[in-house]
Scaffold this motif. Structure first.
Motif, PDB file in Angstrom:
ATOM      1  N   ARG A 543       0.811  -1.213   0.000  1.00 37.66           N
ATOM      2  CA  ARG A 543       0.000   0.000   0.000  1.00 37.66           C
ATOM      3  C   ARG A 543       0.848   1.267   0.000  1.00 37.66           C
ATOM      4  NH1 ARG A 543      -4.235  -1.839  -2.261  1.00 37.66           N
ATOM      5  NH2 ARG A 543      -5.407  -3.395  -1.045  1.00 37.66           N
ATOM      6  N   LYS A 544       2.081   1.182   0.533  1.00 32.10           N
ATOM      7  CA  LYS A 544       2.904   2.375   0.670  1.00 32.10           C
ATOM      8  C   LYS A 544       4.376   1.980   0.718  1.00 32.10           C
ATOM      9  CE  LYS A 544       3.534   6.435   3.679  1.00 32.10           C
ATOM     10  NZ  LYS A 544       3.116   7.079   4.958  1.00 32.10           N
ATOM     11  N   ILE A 545       5.225   2.762   0.101  1.00 29.91           N
ATOM     12  CA  ILE A 545       6.677   2.551   0.160  1.00 29.91           C
ATOM     13  C   ILE A 545       7.324   3.883   0.499  1.00 29.91           C
ATOM     14  CG2 ILE A 545       8.772   1.920  -1.106  1.00 29.91           C
ATOM     15  CD1 ILE A 545       7.120   0.120  -2.868  1.00 29.91           C
ATOM     16  N   GLN A 546       8.122   3.890   1.561  1.00 28.02           N
ATOM     17  CA  GLN A 546       8.840   5.095   1.962  1.00 28.02           C
ATOM     18  C   GLN A 546      10.246   4.712   2.384  1.00 28.02           C
ATOM     19  OE1 GLN A 546       6.965   7.397   5.026  1.00 28.02           O
ATOM     20  NE2 GLN A 546       8.354   9.136   4.807  1.00 28.02           N
ATOM     21  N   ASP A 547      11.240   5.186   1.601  1.00 26.26           N
ATOM     22  CA  ASP A 547      12.629   4.822   1.844  1.00 26.26           C
ATOM     23  C   ASP A 547      12.747   3.301   1.812  1.00 26.26           C
ATOM     24  OD1 ASP A 547      13.079   7.528   4.205  1.00 26.26           O
ATOM     25  OD2 ASP A 547      13.348   7.494   2.031  1.00 26.26           O
ATOM     26  N   ASP A 548      13.247   2.680   2.885  1.00 23.71           N
ATOM     27  CA  ASP A 548      13.436   1.229   2.917  1.00 23.71           C
ATOM     28  C   ASP A 548      12.250   0.503   3.528  1.00 23.71           C
ATOM     29  OD1 ASP A 548      15.585  -1.116   4.601  1.00 23.71           O
ATOM     30  OD2 ASP A 548      14.890  -1.158   2.532  1.00 23.71           O
ATOM     31  N   SER A 549      11.260   1.251   3.993  1.00 26.90           N
ATOM     32  CA  SER A 549      10.100   0.636   4.642  1.00 26.90           C
ATOM     33  C   SER A 549       8.933   0.568   3.675  1.00 26.90           C
ATOM     34  CB  SER A 549       9.707   1.441   5.888  1.00 26.90           C
ATOM     35  OG  SER A 549      10.755   1.442   6.832  1.00 26.90           O
ATOM     36  N   LEU A 550       8.040  -0.390   3.935  1.00 30.75           N
ATOM     37  CA  LEU A 550       6.824  -0.489   3.137  1.00 30.75           C
ATOM     38  C   LEU A 550       5.671  -0.953   4.022  1.00 30.75           C
ATOM     39  CD1 LEU A 550       7.002  -3.610   0.758  1.00 30.75           C
ATOM     40  CD2 LEU A 550       8.054  -3.484   3.001  1.00 30.75           C
ATOM     41  N   THR A 551       4.466  -0.596   3.611  1.00 26.78           N
ATOM     42  CA  THR A 551       3.255  -0.991   4.337  1.00 26.78           C
ATOM     43  C   THR A 551       2.478  -1.959   3.469  1.00 26.78           C
ATOM     44  OG1 THR A 551       3.176   1.160   5.448  1.00 26.78           O
ATOM     45  CG2 THR A 551       1.174  -0.162   5.475  1.00 26.78           C
ATOM     46  N   VAL A 552       2.086  -3.094   4.063  1.00 26.36           N
ATOM     47  CA  VAL A 552       1.416  -4.162   3.319  1.00 26.36           C
ATOM     48  C   VAL A 552       0.111  -4.526   4.018  1.00 26.36           C
ATOM     49  CG1 VAL A 552       1.644  -6.480   2.352  1.00 26.36           C
ATOM     50  CG2 VAL A 552       3.682  -5.054   2.662  1.00 26.36           C
ATOM     51  N   TRP A 560       0.560  -3.713   7.868  1.00 24.48           N
ATOM     52  CA  TRP A 560       1.766  -4.344   8.429  1.00 24.48           C
ATOM     53  C   TRP A 560       2.998  -3.630   7.878  1.00 24.48           C
ATOM     54  CZ3 TRP A 560       5.982  -6.980   6.397  1.00 24.48           C
ATOM     55  CH2 TRP A 560       6.734  -7.754   7.284  1.00 24.48           C
ATOM     56  N   THR A 561       3.959  -3.318   8.753  1.00 27.90           N
ATOM     57  CA  THR A 561       5.174  -2.605   8.339  1.00 27.90           C
ATOM     58  C   THR A 561       6.345  -3.574   8.199  1.00 27.90           C
ATOM     59  OG1 THR A 561       4.453  -0.589   9.450  1.00 27.90           O
ATOM     60  CG2 THR A 561       6.796  -0.754   8.899  1.00 27.90           C
ATOM     61  N   GLY A 562       7.054  -3.450   7.097  1.00 26.19           N
ATOM     62  CA  GLY A 562       8.210  -4.316   6.864  1.00 26.19           C
ATOM     63  C   GLY A 562       9.330  -3.567   6.156  1.00 26.19           C
ATOM     64  N   ILE A 563      10.404  -4.306   5.823  1.00 23.60           N
ATOM     65  CA  ILE A 563      11.560  -3.763   5.117  1.00 23.60           C
ATOM     66  C   ILE A 563      11.540  -4.286   3.681  1.00 23.60           C
ATOM     67  CG2 ILE A 563      14.076  -3.560   5.098  1.00 23.60           C
ATOM     68  CD1 ILE A 563      12.765  -2.254   7.492  1.00 23.60           C
ATOM     69  N   VAL A 564      11.793  -3.389   2.706  1.00 24.56           N
ATOM     70  CA  VAL A 564      11.747  -3.777   1.289  1.00 24.56           C
ATOM     71  C   VAL A 564      12.669  -4.956   1.012  1.00 24.56           C
ATOM     72  CG1 VAL A 564      12.218  -3.025  -1.073  1.00 24.56           C
ATOM     73  CG2 VAL A 564      11.144  -1.450   0.537  1.00 24.56           C
ATOM     74  N   SER A 565      13.884  -4.929   1.596  1.00 26.03           N
ATOM     75  CA  SER A 565      14.866  -5.980   1.323  1.00 26.03           C
ATOM     76  C   SER A 565      14.463  -7.336   1.882  1.00 26.03           C
ATOM     77  CB  SER A 565      16.230  -5.580   1.893  1.00 26.03           C
ATOM     78  OG  SER A 565      16.140  -5.374   3.294  1.00 26.03           O
ATOM     79  N   GLU A 566      13.450  -7.362   2.809  1.00 24.40           N
ATOM     80  CA  GLU A 566      13.006  -8.631   3.396  1.00 24.40           C
ATOM     81  C   GLU A 566      11.825  -9.230   2.641  1.00 24.40           C
ATOM     82  OE1 GLU A 566      12.147  -7.502   7.396  1.00 24.40           O
ATOM     83  OE2 GLU A 566      14.235  -7.616   8.061  1.00 24.40           O
TER      84      GLU A 566
END
Length: 720
Positions: A543-552, A560-566
């Motif tokens: 739903r959202k990407i900001q810097d290295d974080s994303l919301t799914v 849910w908040t996670g890291i793009v690289s994960e």
């Protein structure tokens, strides 16, 4: 004359039967053949309507007329008749074929008849040229006639199924139903390929000879240039020494001139002071005389003497030179120090640049396919930086003269000068370009590294960014990655991650964007922001990407908040048996990925080289039947599909080359090996392979990095 004709005998041999021309004919391209040989060769092309010269491959739209060449026929007769007297007495030596019809001494045979299965000297072979019935026999260069060991018959047929020559009787038993053709037909086809290969080899030899000549010229020119550079250096340094001597003399002359001026002034002052002293001494004597006089004389002369004492009128003199030679000494000392420092620094820089221009990176040391970077000594490349930096490592795509084209991750088709580049090998210093890595820096594995020396680990990829924890004296490093703490690697394999490229989906995982269906990577044990209600099986929408974080948004947990690289993209969430990896399905041939050090469910009898068939897929697990291990259990994420090209078995003696997908082989390229190089497999040990390339013998590589060169591709060996 006879000797001259015999000396050119090879010129009058038919390139099809390799015998002296019989009923010679010359086709439009200028090549000559036996009339029967060329007719037989072209008979197979009658239906296609295309006729080619077996030697130069020139094509004729219609069958050229074949007329007997009278001049060549006469030469053939002279050649045969002359050969009789000159070779009749030639005895057969060790390993040579003797005439079967000569009695007594073993006369050397010159021809063998495939029909008679006998060998003849020049005298006894004559009936085959004169007797009509024998003229139809097939004559070849004297040799042991191969026969079928089983039927004792002439080998006239080639079995394409078993790749061997057989006799006519073999077609009725052992080779019944096989793909067979006359040996002459197979020979013509293979001869065409061999001729093409020979043509390529000859062209390559010519090119290499030209290259050698150019290299000799370049070496001689380089040597002359070095001599001129030495002479010029001696001249310039001599002129510099003369200049210093000249300036030194000027300083000395100036010091002497100043000394003379000051001494002249001192001499004048000294003279004046001496005059004053003389005057005072005279006055002293007058006063002394007065003091010795009687009272009347004293009183009478007192007034005149006391009024002219003049002691208060005398000036005080002191020597004050305009120049302090102690200051001059200090100035000269400072100048000497500055000159010494400047000369040392500038000469060191010059020596370093000369070293860069010669020893560190000679132009011929860089070849297409090499990984290169800009030398640290280059301040600004001739063709500018563009998006490239000292950290950039790219692959050479083209070299033309002193210019080369490099594909960097940051900029494709970058143009630079060969002399400004250096090969980016495993011998890189602890400084990556001009950027010194230190503990606490953010780093990642360079894109040019296919497999790190100490392997990837389960959670480290090219996109992983970690913190440098320790640097060892042996060049190894310890890095804390998000999914793998205390990961061990080599400093030369790492690159700094700046603030501009360490974050953001564009650099870490450019294939993830808002709206994509994603899941947590199987290699991530615990996400940075924890699991919550999410599991490895959960699939959600970004739903959202900001810097290295994303919301799914997962079905189990929204926002849910996670890291793009994960995270990883899931191509199809509803594919049933393959929601974890839609490209692998039951019946596919698979193997364990090279990046997996140890599978989750262990190896068993399976290795990285094992190829098996998928029998069952359940969620993220799958069952594979390997030849070495039936019903082996693994994870879909740890497996990769094996294509048809990958299934080719490489054996000792095969022609191979490095796969085009390999940027840098695990054991490096070597001096002359590139993606175009074709070599022969010399030895295979486990996963290692030893290959003999034309310019690099016993090259060591990984079996999985190589591919077979088959068919017409194998003929490029000479052009590699």
């Amino acid at each position: 004359m006879a000797e001259a004709i015999l000396g050119d005998q090879d010129q009058y041999s038919c390139s099809i039967c390799l015998d002296l021309l019989k009923d010679p004919v010359t086709i439009p391209c200028g090549h000559s053949y036996c009339m029967s040989c060329i007719n037989e060769c072209w008979s197979t092309n009658d239906q296609e309507g295309i006729y080619r010269c077996p030697q130069c491959r020139q094509t004729f739209d219609s069958k050229p007329p074949l007329n007997r060449s009278t001049v060549l026929a006469e030469i053939m007769e002279k050649l045969r008749s002359t050969g009789l007297s000159e070779s009749a007495q030639c005895l057969a030596g060790p390993g040579e074929i003797a005439c079967d019809f000569c009695s007594g001494e073993r006369i050397k045979a010159v021809k063998s008849c495939l029909e008679c299965r006998a060998s003849y000297c020049e005298i006894h072979v004559q009936p085959h040229y004169n007797v009509p019935a024998l003229k139809k026999h097939k004559l070849v260069k004297a040799a042991v006639i191969p026969v079928c060991p089983k039927h004792d018959k002439l080998l006239e047929v080639y079995c394409r199924t078993d790749h061997k020559c057989v006799c006519m009787h073999c077609l009725l038993d052992d080779h019944k139903g096989h793909d067979t053709v006359p040996s002459t037909t197979e020979r013509n086809e293979k001869q065409i390929k061999l001729t093409q290969s020979q043509t390529k080899v000859k062209k390559t030899v010519q090119a290499k000879e030209q290259e050698l000549q150019m290299m000799k010229i370049d070496i001689a020119s380089h040597s002359d240039s070095a001599k001129k550079a030495v002479e010029n250096s001696k001249k310039m340094f001599s002129e510099l020494v003369k200049l210093i001597e000249k300036k030194s003399n000027e300083v000395i002359e100036e010091i002497k001139a100043q000394e003379k001026a000051d001494l002249d002034q001192g001499t004048k002052l000294q003279k004046k002071l001496e005059e004053d002293i003389t005057e005072l001494k005279k006055r002293d004597r007058v006063l002394d005389d007065l003091l010795q006089a009687d009272d009347i004389q004293f009183l009478q002369n007192y007034k005149s003497v006391s009024s002219s004492s003049g002691s208060d009128e005398l000036r005080s003199f002191s020597f004050q030179p305009h120049c302090s030679f102690e200051d001059v000494r200090k100035l000269i000392s400072e100048l000497t120090g500055k000159l010494e420092t400047t000369c040392t620094q500038e000469i060191s820089k010059t020596i370093h640049k000369v070293s860069d221009l010669s020893a560190k990176g000679p132009s011929f040391d860089i070849v297409v396919g090499d990984s290169v970077r800009v030398k640290p000594s280059v301040v600004t490349p001739i063709h500018k930086w563009g998006s490239v930096t000292y950290l950039s490592v790219g692959v050479v795509k083209k070299i033309q003269g002193d210019l080369l084209t490099v594909d960097f991750p940051e900029q494709k088709n970058w143009t630079g000068a060969v002399s400004e580049m250096e090969r980016a090998g495993s011998d890189l210093s602890t400084k990556n370009g001009l950027f010194d890595m230190s503990v606490g820096d953010r780093v990642r594995v360079k894109p040019s590294i296919t497999t790190p020396k100490h392997n990837w680990g389960r959670n480290v990829t090219h996109k992983s960014v970690g913190v440098l924890k320790d640097i060892k004296d042996d060049g190894s490093v310890v890095v804390d990655f998000p999914g793998h703490a205390n990961w061990k690697g080599l400093l030369a394999e790492m690159e700094l991650v700046t603030n501009n490229d360490e974050i953001g989906p564009s650099s870490l995982d450019s294939n993830i964007k808002i709206g994509d269906t994603v899941r947590v990577k199987p290699s991530v044990v615990t996400p940075t922001h924890k699991w919550g209600a999410v599991t490895h099986k959960s699939i959600g929408v970004v739903r959202k990407i900001q810097d290295d974080s994303l919301t799914v948004d997962f079905s189990e947990q929204k926002n849910w908040t996670g890291i793009v690289s994960e995270m990883e993209v899931v191509a199809s969430a509803g594919s049933g048996s393959s929601c974890l990896d839609s490209v692998i399905k039951i019946g596919d041939q698979v193997r364990v990925k090279p990046s997996v050090v140890t599978p989750t469910h262990k190896w068993g009898a399976v290795t990285h080289k094992s190829i098996g068939v998928v029998q069952k897929i359940h969620d993220e697990s799958l069952i594979v039947d390997f030849p070495e291990h039936k019903q082996w259990t693994g994870l879909v994420s740890e497996m990769e599909l094996v294509t048809g090209a990958d299934l080719v078995d490489i054996k000792v003696g095969d022609r191979v080359r490095v796969k085009s997908s390999i940027i840098t082989p695990k054991h490096n390229w070597g001096g002359y090996v590139t993606h175009k190089s074709v070599g022969v497999v010399k030895d295979i040990k486990s996963e290692d392979v030893i290959v003999d390339f034309p310019y690099h013998k016993s090259w060591k590589g990984i079996l999985s990095e190589m591919e077979l060169v088959i068919g017409s591709d194998a003929d490029i060996l000479g052009s590699s």
